[in-house]
Design an enzyme around this catalytic site. Structure first.
Site, PDB file in Angstrom:
ATOM      1  N   LYS A 100       6.962  -0.426 -25.998  1.00 48.78           N
ATOM      2  CA  LYS A 100       6.928  -1.479 -24.613  1.00 48.78           C
ATOM      3  C   LYS A 100       5.676  -2.039 -24.706  1.00 48.78           C
ATOM      4  O   LYS A 100       5.801  -3.317 -24.760  1.00 48.78           O
ATOM      5  CB  LYS A 100       7.289  -0.644 -23.378  1.00 48.78           C
ATOM      6  CG  LYS A 100       7.572  -1.377 -22.312  1.00 48.78           C
ATOM      7  CD  LYS A 100       6.200  -2.057 -21.419  1.00 48.78           C
ATOM      8  CE  LYS A 100       6.341  -2.787 -20.453  1.00 48.78           C
ATOM      9  NZ  LYS A 100       5.235  -3.285 -19.949  1.00 48.78           N
ATOM     10  N   ASP A 137      11.144  -2.414 -20.049  1.00 48.16           N
ATOM     11  CA  ASP A 137      10.476  -1.634 -18.870  1.00 48.16           C
ATOM     12  C   ASP A 137      11.480  -1.166 -18.136  1.00 48.16           C
ATOM     13  O   ASP A 137      12.639  -1.559 -18.307  1.00 48.16           O
ATOM     14  CB  ASP A 137       9.389  -2.449 -18.269  1.00 48.16           C
ATOM     15  CG  ASP A 137       9.849  -3.349 -17.704  1.00 48.16           C
ATOM     16  OD1 ASP A 137      10.973  -3.931 -17.633  1.00 48.16           O
ATOM     17  OD2 ASP A 137       8.828  -4.375 -17.276  1.00 48.16           O
TER      18      ASP A 137
END
Length: 281
Positions: free
Chosen positions: A210, A229
């Site tokens: 991420k 996310d």
DNA sequence: AGCCAGGCCCTCC
DNA sequence: GGAGGGCCTGGC
């Protein structure tokens, strides 16, 4: 160009809106970019710049680059206009752009983002700057350059913890040391391809898929990057039913979206993220 | 008062 | 290879 949504869409953490009373569409925003204090606002047909430090004539082309004003936004939006959900997000936030930030500041900011929120991240970043960055003259309203890798490395884990960074400090300190020592060349990753950049970044402590995708997208020109996310995960599940059969890992969800949206998946990500986040929950 | 946040890493199975 | 727990701190 939608300057307010671009600035306030959670990509960058050092911009402040001056005078909350004015409407966001016409508001001035001040930030620190290229070691200069810069104040900008959207005006008809362009961006108006005030430069507290440095020459506006020098900063203008840098800012044009930073704001990605050369991205062919109409073409990009056409290429990701694949369904009603992304179309709705693009319509609502028409003119929102990705930024092209400093890779080092971007990396540090998103290492700080773990189990945090924009408000706290902004505070953490500003604290690091004011304690370890070079002071930039601006009368009473002093601001500081973002600390160089060496400055953060020298600060060390404990002093970063003292600023309230929590467990993120144990990642930041070694990463700062590695970058300061030239073990990783972040700017060189602009010339590398996406997968090489991803591999290099995820080898750093505190940097997973991420965070790496955020850095690739917001600072390293990898517009196919797609950070997953919690907000993007919600958007993918609620609007695209990505999870319907088997549970997909975050990385597999990222790959699905990159395959679906194509080479400008990162722009789709930004519209989905911003749109879904402002819906709340 | 306790739970959870814009993740990552480590341990176990 | 993936599920589960821990990690700092602050805010509700």
């Amino acid at each position: 160009m939608d300057l307010p949504n671009t600035i306030k869409s959670g990509q960058a953490f050092r911009w402040r809106q001056d005078g909350k009373e004015t409407e966001a569409a016409e508001a001035w925003f001040s930030g620190v970019v290229f070691d200069s204090i810069v104040t900008i606002r959207h005006v008809r047909g362009g961006i108006e710049i005030r430069c507290a430090t440095g020459e506006a004539e020098e900063v203008a082309p840098l800012l044009r680059d930073y704001l990605r004003l050369n991205d062919p936004l109409d073409d990009i939006c056409r290429s990701i206009d694949l369904d009603e959900h992304i179309r709705s997000a693009m319509t609502r936030y028409s003119g929102m752009r990705l930024l092209r930030q400093d890779p080092w500041e971007c990396l540090v900011s998103f290492i700080c983002s773990a189990t945090s929120n924009i408000r706290r991240i902004s505070g953490n970043v500003e604290e690091m700057a004011s304690h370890f960055g070079r002071r930039l003259a601006n009368g009473g309203d002093a601001r500081h350059a973002f600390p160089r890798p060496g400055e953060l490395a020298e600060a060390g884990e404990q002093r970063l913890r003292d600023l309230g960074l929590g467990f993120r400090a144990k990642y930041l300190a070694p990463v700062a040391r590695m970058v300061a020592d030239g073990e990783v060349d972040l700017f060189a990753l602009r010339e590398a391809d996406y997968s090489d950049g991803l591999e290099t970044l995820t080898s750093l402590p505190g940097v997973g898929d991420k965070v790496a995708n955020c850095v690739l997208l917001f600072s390293l020109d990898k517009l196919e990057a797609f950070p997953v996310d919690v907000w993007v995960r919600r958007a993918l599940q609620e609007w695209y039913d990505v999870d319907r059969k088997k549970k997909l890992s975050d990385v597999d969800q990222r790959r699905w979206a990159q395959d679906y949206f194509g080479s400008y998946a990162g722009y789709a990500n930004q519209y989905l993220f911003h749109s879904r986040r402002l819906m709340g929950r």
